[in-house]
Design an enzyme around this catalytic site. Structure first.
Site, PDB file in Angstrom:
ATOM      1  N   HIS A 110       0.910   5.146   0.997  1.00 27.96           N
ATOM      2  CA  HIS A 110       0.227   6.180   1.772  1.00 27.96           C
ATOM      3  C   HIS A 110       0.318   7.508   1.017  1.00 27.96           C
ATOM      4  CE1 HIS A 110       0.286   3.975   5.764  1.00 27.96           C
ATOM      5  NE2 HIS A 110       1.281   3.339   5.162  1.00 27.96           N
ATOM      6  N   HIS A 135       0.861  -1.191   0.000  1.00 24.01           N
ATOM      7  CA  HIS A 135       0.000   0.000   0.000  1.00 24.01           C
ATOM      8  C   HIS A 135       0.892   1.234   0.000  1.00 24.01           C
ATOM      9  CE1 HIS A 135       0.716  -1.449   4.061  1.00 24.01           C
ATOM     10  NE2 HIS A 135       0.738  -0.184   4.439  1.00 24.01           N
TER      11      HIS A 135
HETATM   12  P1  AMP Z   1       1.796   0.294   7.296  1.00 33.00           P
HETATM   13  O1  AMP Z   1       2.286   0.592   8.697  1.00 33.00           O
HETATM   14  O2  AMP Z   1       2.553   1.035   6.227  1.00 33.00           O
HETATM   15  O3  AMP Z   1       1.703  -1.193   7.029  1.00 33.00           O
HETATM   16  O4  AMP Z   1       0.343   0.905   7.239  1.00 33.00           O
HETATM   17  C1  AMP Z   1      -0.834   0.185   7.446  1.00 33.00           C
HETATM   18  C2  AMP Z   1      -1.935   1.195   7.484  1.00 33.00           C
HETATM   19  O5  AMP Z   1      -3.177   0.533   7.300  1.00 33.00           O
HETATM   20  C3  AMP Z   1      -2.024   1.968   8.812  1.00 33.00           C
HETATM   21  O6  AMP Z   1      -1.875   3.372   8.562  1.00 33.00           O
HETATM   22  C4  AMP Z   1      -3.414   1.613   9.333  1.00 33.00           C
HETATM   23  O7  AMP Z   1      -4.051   2.685   9.975  1.00 33.00           O
HETATM   24  C5  AMP Z   1      -4.143   1.211   8.061  1.00 33.00           C
HETATM   25  N1  AMP Z   1      -5.250   0.291   8.243  1.00 33.00           N
HETATM   26  C6  AMP Z   1      -5.245  -0.870   8.923  1.00 33.00           C
HETATM   27  N2  AMP Z   1      -6.469  -1.450   8.865  1.00 33.00           N
HETATM   28  C7  AMP Z   1      -7.247  -0.639   8.117  1.00 33.00           C
HETATM   29  C8  AMP Z   1      -8.597  -0.678   7.687  1.00 33.00           C
HETATM   30  N3  AMP Z   1      -9.415  -1.687   8.015  1.00 33.00           N
HETATM   31  N4  AMP Z   1      -9.060   0.336   6.918  1.00 33.00           N
HETATM   32  C9  AMP Z   1      -8.258   1.357   6.586  1.00 33.00           C
HETATM   33  N5  AMP Z   1      -6.970   1.458   6.944  1.00 33.00           N
HETATM   34  C10 AMP Z   1      -6.473   0.477   7.710  1.00 33.00           C
END
Ligand code: AMP
Ligand code: ZN
Length: 133
Positions: A101, A99
């Site tokens: 950001h 993903h």
């Molecule tokens: P990372 O630390 O780069 O793996 O980021 C994962 C991101 O996914 C974090 O910013 C979380 O807040 C986000 N996240 C986790 N679960 C969900 C969800 N169900 N819907 C939207 N964002 C999510």
């Protein structure tokens, strides 16, 4: 992929706020945003990280991030945007489905997405440069 939260979101099994969708990817609002409008660009196919992904998909997702960033500036009034993409636990990756950001930035928003600069010597930099060049 089983037990992947983003695969479940893509399948519609878990709700999300979708701001964009096409044949290759979705973009959803992050559930714990660094700043209002923080969006995740997520490929529909499960790649663990950047290094599992083919170049064409990596390029496509960057184009979508550009579109999301434009909307954040034009529609949310954000004067700046950070792109952040974590690969591996040491880099802060918590969801093992790629993903990107896209984080809108506002004056004095207090979001912690930058780093503390260090002061290597020129020799330190040269040693790293020799390995990477
Ligand atoms: P990372 O630390 O780069 O793996 O980021 C994962 C991101 O996914 C974090 O910013 C979380 O807040 C986000 N996240 C986790 N679960 C969900 C969800 N169900 N819907 C939207 N964002 C999510
Ligand atoms: Zn997945």
């Amino acid at each position: 992929m089983d037990n992947c939260i983003f695969c479940k979101i893509i399948a519609g099994d878990i709700p999300s706020m979708r701001v964009y969708e096409d044949e290759d990817c979705i973009a959803i609002l992050d559930i714990n945003p660094a700043a209002p409008g923080h969006t995740l660009v997520i490929p529909k196919k499960h790649y663990q990280d950047l290094f599992e992904m083919d170049e064409a998909m990596a390029g496509k997702l960057m184009m979508v991030a550009q579109e999301i960033g434009k909307r954040q500036m034009e529609r949310l009034g954000a004067p700046g945007v950070n792109l952040v993409q974590n690969n591996g636990a040491s880099a802060g990756q918590t969801v093992l489905h790629f993903h990107l950001h896209v984080i809108p930035r506002y004056e004095n928003d207090g979001a912690m997405v930058l780093w503390d600069p260090t002061q290597p010597t020129m020799d330190d930099l040269k040693a790293i440069c020799d390995k990477l060049a």
